[in-house]
Motif scaffolding. Structure first.
Motif, PDB file in Angstrom:
ATOM      1  N   ASN A  56       1.389 -29.383 -34.084  1.00 25.52           N
ATOM      2  CA  ASN A  56       0.202 -30.599 -34.085  1.00 25.52           C
ATOM      3  C   ASN A  56       1.159 -31.910 -33.497  1.00 25.52           C
ATOM      4  O   ASN A  56       0.668 -32.358 -32.562  1.00 25.52           O
ATOM      5  N   ILE A  57       2.488 -32.092 -33.856  1.00 27.36           N
ATOM      6  CA  ILE A  57       3.033 -33.306 -33.329  1.00 27.36           C
ATOM      7  C   ILE A  57       3.507 -33.006 -31.811  1.00 27.36           C
ATOM      8  O   ILE A  57       3.442 -33.689 -31.032  1.00 27.36           O
ATOM      9  N   ASN A  58       3.763 -31.729 -31.667  1.00 27.13           N
ATOM     10  CA  ASN A  58       4.188 -31.115 -30.126  1.00 27.13           C
ATOM     11  C   ASN A  58       2.744 -31.429 -29.238  1.00 27.13           C
ATOM     12  O   ASN A  58       3.052 -31.866 -28.106  1.00 27.13           O
ATOM     13  N   TYR A  65       2.668 -37.288 -22.760  1.00 27.77           N
ATOM     14  CA  TYR A  65       3.519 -36.861 -21.654  1.00 27.77           C
ATOM     15  C   TYR A  65       2.519 -36.317 -20.327  1.00 27.77           C
ATOM     16  O   TYR A  65       2.947 -36.631 -19.347  1.00 27.77           O
ATOM     17  N   ARG A  66       1.459 -36.255 -20.625  1.00 29.48           N
ATOM     18  CA  ARG A  66       0.582 -35.384 -19.582  1.00 29.48           C
ATOM     19  C   ARG A  66       0.379 -36.274 -18.418  1.00 29.48           C
ATOM     20  O   ARG A  66       0.529 -35.712 -17.265  1.00 29.48           O
ATOM     21  N   LYS A  67       0.150 -37.344 -18.579  1.00 30.50           N
ATOM     22  CA  LYS A  67      -0.024 -38.387 -17.521  1.00 30.50           C
ATOM     23  C   LYS A  67       1.209 -39.294 -17.210  1.00 30.50           C
ATOM     24  O   LYS A  67       0.794 -40.344 -16.628  1.00 30.50           O
ATOM     25  N   PHE A  68       2.181 -39.055 -17.884  1.00 34.79           N
ATOM     26  CA  PHE A  68       3.357 -39.767 -17.885  1.00 34.79           C
ATOM     27  C   PHE A  68       4.556 -39.137 -17.127  1.00 34.79           C
ATOM     28  O   PHE A  68       5.231 -39.453 -16.168  1.00 34.79           O
ATOM     29  N   GLN A  69       5.027 -38.072 -17.762  1.00 40.22           N
ATOM     30  CA  GLN A  69       6.087 -37.066 -17.327  1.00 40.22           C
ATOM     31  C   GLN A  69       5.480 -35.826 -17.389  1.00 40.22           C
ATOM     32  O   GLN A  69       5.647 -35.160 -18.585  1.00 40.22           O
ATOM     33  N   VAL A  70       4.880 -35.108 -16.360  1.00 40.25           N
ATOM     34  CA  VAL A  70       4.332 -33.771 -16.534  1.00 40.25           C
ATOM     35  C   VAL A  70       5.408 -32.735 -16.938  1.00 40.25           C
ATOM     36  O   VAL A  70       5.185 -31.773 -17.848  1.00 40.25           O
ATOM     37  N   ASP A  71       6.685 -32.794 -16.400  1.00 42.22           N
ATOM     38  CA  ASP A  71       7.551 -31.714 -16.821  1.00 42.22           C
ATOM     39  C   ASP A  71       7.778 -31.767 -18.275  1.00 42.22           C
ATOM     40  O   ASP A  71       8.194 -30.829 -18.747  1.00 42.22           O
ATOM     41  N   SER A  72       7.853 -32.728 -18.828  1.00 38.30           N
ATOM     42  CA  SER A  72       8.194 -33.002 -20.282  1.00 38.30           C
ATOM     43  C   SER A  72       7.025 -32.399 -21.051  1.00 38.30           C
ATOM     44  O   SER A  72       7.142 -31.598 -22.032  1.00 38.30           O
ATOM     45  N   ALA A  73       5.999 -32.594 -20.553  1.00 43.02           N
ATOM     46  CA  ALA A  73       4.582 -32.150 -21.343  1.00 43.02           C
ATOM     47  C   ALA A  73       4.599 -30.608 -21.261  1.00 43.02           C
ATOM     48  O   ALA A  73       4.382 -29.906 -22.176  1.00 43.02           O
ATOM     49  N   ILE A  74       5.128 -30.053 -20.103  1.00 45.53           N
ATOM     50  CA  ILE A  74       5.106 -28.687 -19.974  1.00 45.53           C
ATOM     51  C   ILE A  74       6.172 -28.019 -21.019  1.00 45.53           C
ATOM     52  O   ILE A  74       5.881 -26.875 -21.567  1.00 45.53           O
ATOM     53  N   THR A  75       7.402 -28.774 -21.146  1.00 42.34           N
ATOM     54  CA  THR A  75       8.330 -28.230 -22.119  1.00 42.34           C
ATOM     55  C   THR A  75       7.782 -28.281 -23.470  1.00 42.34           C
ATOM     56  O   THR A  75       7.851 -27.248 -24.250  1.00 42.34           O
ATOM     57  N   TYR A  76       6.938 -29.110 -24.155  1.00 42.94           N
ATOM     58  CA  TYR A  76       6.439 -29.137 -25.420  1.00 42.94           C
ATOM     59  C   TYR A  76       5.252 -28.124 -25.420  1.00 42.94           C
ATOM     60  O   TYR A  76       4.950 -27.671 -26.668  1.00 42.94           O
ATOM     61  N   LEU A 103      -1.510 -28.169 -16.445  1.00 43.18           N
ATOM     62  CA  LEU A 103      -0.057 -28.836 -16.082  1.00 43.18           C
ATOM     63  C   LEU A 103       0.505 -28.058 -14.884  1.00 43.18           C
ATOM     64  O   LEU A 103       0.667 -28.870 -13.892  1.00 43.18           O
ATOM     65  N   TYR A 104       0.332 -26.881 -14.813  1.00 44.18           N
ATOM     66  CA  TYR A 104       0.718 -26.128 -13.515  1.00 44.18           C
ATOM     67  C   TYR A 104      -0.004 -26.655 -12.414  1.00 44.18           C
ATOM     68  O   TYR A 104       0.409 -26.706 -11.267  1.00 44.18           O
TER      69      TYR A 104
END
Length: 333
Positions: A56-58, A65-76, A103-104
């Motif tokens: 849930n936290i992820n 992160y989705r519209k801030f830093q996409v690469d980090s969003a992908i990680t979670y 995200l892709y």
């Protein structure tokens, strides 16, 4: 009366222009606030060992992160795909996969995105995840449309929005926003306007939803030919996105084009540069392509204006020098 209304409109536009420039100058402050919120979520996650809580936290981190830093969003999201295998309900797994597909497509990985979406067994999804599935297919074609004007993609966007509206709760904000988008696409501006005005009165000015509502209102007024209100609503949307540290900011991109068409090259340059910086920071590939094309045009006009102004300044200085010499000579004589 008309002159008073016109003056009021201009005053409001001018005040919004100032507010937007202040927001742009303070982007770093808003980015820091966003990062602090993210760090708090990471600390909270580190304090729990429960798989469901971590998932849930992820997901909250993905949202931030989705519209801030996409690469980090992908990680979670990738982390959640692994965690979901330990959860009893398969919808958690499919939900994370669908989020990864979105995200892709945001980063230009269309083959990977479509491959994931095509692998999802739609019949096994609950209503909430089914809505997400339709929404991400819709976004996929919106992203892909930036590379081509193929009307098939437009038709697919309409088809997936129709499917999405069938599963969303009719009293939800998501349903109303998608219905508004459908009406705008069908040129039913009055219907869209009634719902938008109502939603704007009930949503706070600090949310991304408020930014979206203003963005859609700007599009509504653009279709109605009201350029003043179009600019005003785009500016409110852009300011809200900046304050929320949302780097996928379509409103400011539209503003750059509007001011460029009006001959306000300086403002157009400022807004386009801000949009380019955000798109590159966030790694929103489709937005980067859009803004880069616009920036090359506006930057050329900006440079040409600078060269012209410098040439004019030299001419003025020369004239002043000549006049000074004439004046000095006349005094001596």
């Amino acid at each position: 009366l008309l002159s008073v209304c016109f003056a009021y409109g201009n005053n409001k536009t001018d005040s919004l222009v100032k507010a937007l420039h202040i927001a742009i100058s303070q982007k770093r402050k808003y980015d820091i606030a966003k990062q602090e919120k993210i760090n708090a979520l990471k600390l909270l996650r580190d304090k729990t060992t429960d798989v469901q809580n971590i998932y849930n936290i992820n997901e909250q981190l993905y949202t931030e992160y989705r519209k801030f830093q996409v690469d980090s969003a992908i990680t979670y999201v990738q982390y959640n795909i692994l965690l979901a295998k330990q959860l009893p309900n398969s919808n958690y797994y499919y939900k994370a996969l669908i989020q990864l597909a979105n995200l892709y497509s945001t980063t230009g990985k269309y083959l990977e995105s479509s491959s994931i979406l095509n692998s999802i067994p739609k019949q096994q999804l609950n209503t909430t995840v089914t809505a997400l599935y339709y929404q991400m297919w819709l976004h996929f074609y919106e992203h892909y449309l930036t590379h081509s004007n193929n009307q098939l993609y437009v038709a697919n966007i309409h088809a997936y929005r129709d499917s999405l509206l069938q599963v969303l709760p009719t009293n939800s904000v998501d349903f109303k926003i998608n219905k508004v988008q459908q009406w705008l696409g069908n040129k039913q501006w009055q219907k869209a306007g009634v719902v938008l005005d109502s939603l704007l009165q009930t949503n706070t000015e600090t949310t991304s939803t408020y930014a979206m509502l203003n963005y859609l209102s700007a599009n509504r007024y653009a279709q109605e030919g009201n350029k003043v209100k179009q600019k005003q609503y785009f500016m409110v949307a852009a300011i809200t996105d900046i304050k929320n540290a949302l780097k996928d900011n379509a409103a400011i991109q539209n503003l750059a084009l509007i001011f460029y068409d009006e001959g306000a090259v300086d403002r157009a340059y400022t807004y386009t540069k801000s949009a380019v910086d955000d798109a590159l920071f966030c790694n929103v590939k489709f937005r980067t392509i859009q803004v880069s094309e616009l920036f090359s045009i506006i930057n050329k006009a900006y440079v040409e204006k600078e060269v012209k102004q410098k040439a004019q300044l030299k001419t003025y200085l020369l004239c002043i020098s000549v006049l000074t010499l004439i004046f000095t000579f006349s005094i001596k004589n």
